[in-house]
Design an enzyme around this catalytic site. Structure first.
Site, mmCIF file in Angstrom:
data_model
loop_
_atom_site.group_PDB
_atom_site.id
_atom_site.type_symbol
_atom_site.label_atom_id
_atom_site.label_comp_id
_atom_site.label_asym_id
_atom_site.label_seq_id
_atom_site.Cartn_x
_atom_site.Cartn_y
_atom_site.Cartn_z
ATOM 1 N N GLU A 95 0.832 -1.192 0.000
ATOM 2 C CA GLU A 95 0.000 0.000 0.000
ATOM 3 C C GLU A 95 0.874 1.253 0.000
ATOM 4 O O GLU A 95 1.933 1.282 0.640
ATOM 5 C CB GLU A 95 -0.871 -0.035 1.269
ATOM 6 C CG GLU A 95 -1.923 1.032 1.297
ATOM 7 C CD GLU A 95 -2.838 0.864 2.502
ATOM 8 O OE1 GLU A 95 -3.271 1.878 3.046
ATOM 9 O OE2 GLU A 95 -3.110 -0.288 2.904
ATOM 10 N N CYS A 108 3.900 8.456 0.536
ATOM 11 C CA CYS A 108 4.349 7.565 1.601
ATOM 12 C C CYS A 108 4.518 6.175 0.979
ATOM 13 O O CYS A 108 3.544 5.596 0.490
ATOM 14 C CB CYS A 108 3.285 7.567 2.683
ATOM 15 S SG CYS A 108 3.574 6.423 4.009
ATOM 16 N N CYS A 115 5.863 -6.667 8.185
ATOM 17 C CA CYS A 115 6.972 -6.199 9.020
ATOM 18 C C CYS A 115 7.201 -7.217 10.119
ATOM 19 O O CYS A 115 6.260 -7.812 10.641
ATOM 20 C CB CYS A 115 6.633 -4.836 9.627
ATOM 21 S SG CYS A 115 7.964 -4.161 10.647
ATOM 22 N N CYS A 119 4.956 -4.123 16.189
ATOM 23 C CA CYS A 119 4.524 -3.084 17.127
ATOM 24 C C CYS A 119 3.014 -3.206 17.322
ATOM 25 O O CYS A 119 2.263 -3.356 16.357
ATOM 26 C CB CYS A 119 4.902 -1.701 16.607
ATOM 27 S SG CYS A 119 6.685 -1.529 16.349
ATOM 28 N N CYS A 122 0.423 -0.880 15.498
ATOM 29 C CA CYS A 122 0.623 -0.689 14.057
ATOM 30 C C CYS A 122 -0.119 -1.752 13.251
ATOM 31 O O CYS A 122 0.005 -2.953 13.515
ATOM 32 C CB CYS A 122 2.116 -0.748 13.766
ATOM 33 S SG CYS A 122 2.508 -0.782 12.026
ATOM 34 N N GLY A 162 6.404 -1.696 6.615
ATOM 35 C CA GLY A 162 7.766 -2.179 6.829
ATOM 36 C C GLY A 162 8.662 -1.208 7.564
ATOM 37 O O GLY A 162 8.391 -0.015 7.646
ATOM 38 N N GLU A 163 9.739 -1.759 8.111
ATOM 39 C CA GLU A 163 10.781 -0.962 8.768
ATOM 40 C C GLU A 163 11.894 -0.764 7.729
ATOM 41 O O GLU A 163 12.582 -1.719 7.352
ATOM 42 C CB GLU A 163 11.278 -1.718 10.016
ATOM 43 C CG GLU A 163 12.644 -1.314 10.522
ATOM 44 C CD GLU A 163 12.777 0.167 10.859
ATOM 45 O OE1 GLU A 163 11.874 0.743 11.463
ATOM 46 O OE2 GLU A 163 13.805 0.754 10.484
ATOM 47 N N SER A 194 11.628 6.877 7.989
ATOM 48 C CA SER A 194 11.069 6.736 9.331
ATOM 49 C C SER A 194 11.425 5.366 9.884
ATOM 50 O O SER A 194 11.199 4.345 9.238
ATOM 51 C CB SER A 194 9.545 6.886 9.281
ATOM 52 O OG SER A 194 9.013 6.647 10.563
ATOM 53 N N SER A 218 10.236 6.783 15.123
ATOM 54 C CA SER A 218 8.936 6.393 15.645
ATOM 55 C C SER A 218 9.155 5.996 17.110
ATOM 56 O O SER A 218 9.501 4.861 17.414
ATOM 57 C CB SER A 218 8.428 5.212 14.802
ATOM 58 O OG SER A 218 7.194 4.793 15.262
ATOM 59 N N LEU A 219 8.982 6.949 18.026
ATOM 60 C CA LEU A 219 9.364 6.738 19.426
ATOM 61 C C LEU A 219 8.193 6.187 20.258
ATOM 62 O O LEU A 219 8.282 5.127 20.849
ATOM 63 C CB LEU A 219 9.874 8.060 20.020
ATOM 64 C CG LEU A 219 10.570 7.949 21.365
ATOM 65 C CD1 LEU A 219 11.895 7.212 21.242
ATOM 66 C CD2 LEU A 219 10.779 9.338 21.976
ATOM 67 N N ASN A 220 7.154 6.971 20.361
ATOM 68 C CA ASN A 220 5.870 6.502 20.926
ATOM 69 C C ASN A 220 5.865 6.158 22.412
ATOM 70 O O ASN A 220 4.912 5.543 22.900
ATOM 71 C CB ASN A 220 5.346 5.277 20.146
ATOM 72 C CG ASN A 220 5.402 5.496 18.659
ATOM 73 O OD1 ASN A 220 4.959 6.531 18.183
ATOM 74 N ND2 ASN A 220 6.002 4.587 17.926
ATOM 75 N N ASN A 294 -5.168 5.855 16.143
ATOM 76 C CA ASN A 294 -6.378 5.608 15.370
ATOM 77 C C ASN A 294 -6.676 4.113 15.433
ATOM 78 O O ASN A 294 -6.005 3.334 14.766
ATOM 79 C CB ASN A 294 -6.100 6.063 13.928
ATOM 80 C CG ASN A 294 -7.367 6.242 13.159
ATOM 81 O OD1 ASN A 294 -8.448 6.160 13.720
ATOM 82 N ND2 ASN A 294 -7.237 6.489 11.868
ATOM 83 N N CYS A 337 6.338 4.725 11.051
ATOM 84 C CA CYS A 337 6.552 3.829 9.948
ATOM 85 C C CYS A 337 5.462 2.765 9.978
ATOM 86 O O CYS A 337 5.044 2.306 11.027
ATOM 87 C CB CYS A 337 7.935 3.188 10.028
ATOM 88 S SG CYS A 337 8.263 2.348 11.554
#
Ligand code: SF4
Length: 346
Positions: A95, A108, A115, A119, A122, A162-163, A194, A218-220, A294, A337
């Site tokens: 995508e 993007c 992946c 996470c 995600c 993906g990373e 990212s 991407s810390l979060n 989301n 990501c």
């Protein structure tokens, strides 16, 4: 039968070398072909005026060029944003998203099918890992947007499935091809990778000297306890190791790093989290992008209220943290990501 000159995987210099070896042709022909493919989307070079006196060569190179960008199987527009799914040659699907900004489009792109990092917040992480994308499949997303959907993007962000650093070589080669002035000609400052942040990969990137290439983390989370809860992969560096690595990253004076923070209700949204986060990023030249989570299907987490998001941003601002203005709806897909998964049919 095509001998498969995969031009989308090649920088101009690499293409020139192959053209010279296979056909004994030089820079003039290479320039014309590279321009026709990358700038005009033309693969049939038989009618190109520059080759009117060398039709044998035009026929040969036309049948030799191989471009496999996959098949667009779904295109969906929402709030000005265009999402498209590409079915690859082995039937895997990826995508990509084109997002209109005030003055330009941002695309993007995905770097893997699925992946392996898993996470918890995600969508891609729930798919598991299938395989890395080739450089051609990565570039193919930009190519399809430009020539199949007529969506020209100035900015390219590796925030799709993906990373990116888990597919380091193909992603970096894609950056080189995108950046080539004789092709897509995307300035490095308009390309963002990212990542969840793995020390060795970040150091490897810094050793390449790709000045201007943007990095987004991407810390979060504000500490390792929360981070390992929502980002459980052991391949991800500890927050202290990550901070140390970022402090020593060779940013130019004007550059900042983007830190994305997906705000999840009752997970990472307290006043203490804001204070801890502010303290964490203090020595890193950075801006934080706070993105409300989301929820996806079967998600274990909930989205924070608008008030909560505002409050969290205010807490950070009071601590002197630079916050990137919250994106309008369609851009929330770029929270981190790989926030992408298969588009549900409506
Ligand atoms: S956030 Fe990035 S690293 Fe984590 S599962 Fe999603 S795509 Fe993978």
């Amino acid at each position: 039968m095509s001998s498969g000159l995969k031009i989308l995987e090649l920088t101009f210099d690499e293409f020139l070398e192959i053209l010279h070896t296979r056909y004994g042709k030089g820079i003039y022909h290479a320039r014309v072909i590279y321009r026709e493919v990358f700038q005009n989307g033309i693969l049939d070079l038989k009618n190109t005026r520059a080759f009117s006196n060398s039709q044998n060569f035009a026929h040969a190179i036309t049948s030799d060029l191989e471009i496999n960008t996959g098949k667009l199987i779904e295109i969906k527009k929402e709030d000005g944003t265009t999402k498209f799914i590409t079915r690859l040659q082995d039937d895997h699907e990826i995508e990509s998203v084109v997002i209109p900004m005030a003055t330009h489009n941002t695309i993007c792109v995905s770097s893997q099918v699925g992946c392996r990092f898993g996470c918890k917040f995600c969508q891609t992480g729930q798919l598991g890992f299938a395989r890395n994308l080739t450089t051609e499949e990565i570039i193919g997303q930009v190519y399809s947007a430009k020539f199949k959907l007529n969506l020209i993007a100035r900015n390219i962000v590796f925030m799709g499935m993906g990373e990116p650093f888990d597919n380091f070589e193909n992603v970096i080669q894609a950056v080189r091809v995108l950046n080539d002035q004789r092709g897509f000609n995307v300035a490095l400052r308009y390309i963002t990778i990212s990542t969840v942040g793995e020390k060795t990969a970040i150091q490897k990137l810094s050793s390449l000297g790709m000045k201007g290439l943007r990095l987004s983390i991407s810390l979060n989370a504000s500490n390792d306890r929360i981070r390992t809860q929502i980002m459980p992969s052991r391949k991800i560096s500890s927050m202290e190791t990550l901070r140390h690595t970022l402090i020593h990253y060779p940013f130019s004076k004007k550059e900042t790093i983007f830190i994305t923070y997906v705000l999840i209700q009752n997970i990472n949204d307290t006043y203490e989290d804001a204070l801890e986060l502010a303290e964490y990023v203090k020595p890193i030249p950075s801006k934080i992008n706070v993105i409300p989570y989301n929820p996806r299907s079967a998600s274990p987490f909930e989205s924070p209220s608008t008030e909560k998001v505002m409050q969290f941003c205010n807490w950070l601002a009071e601590c002197g943290v630079f916050i990137r203005k919250r994106s309008p709806k369609g851009q929330d897909v770029m929270a981190a990501c790989g926030q992408l998964g298969k588009i549900k049919k409506s």
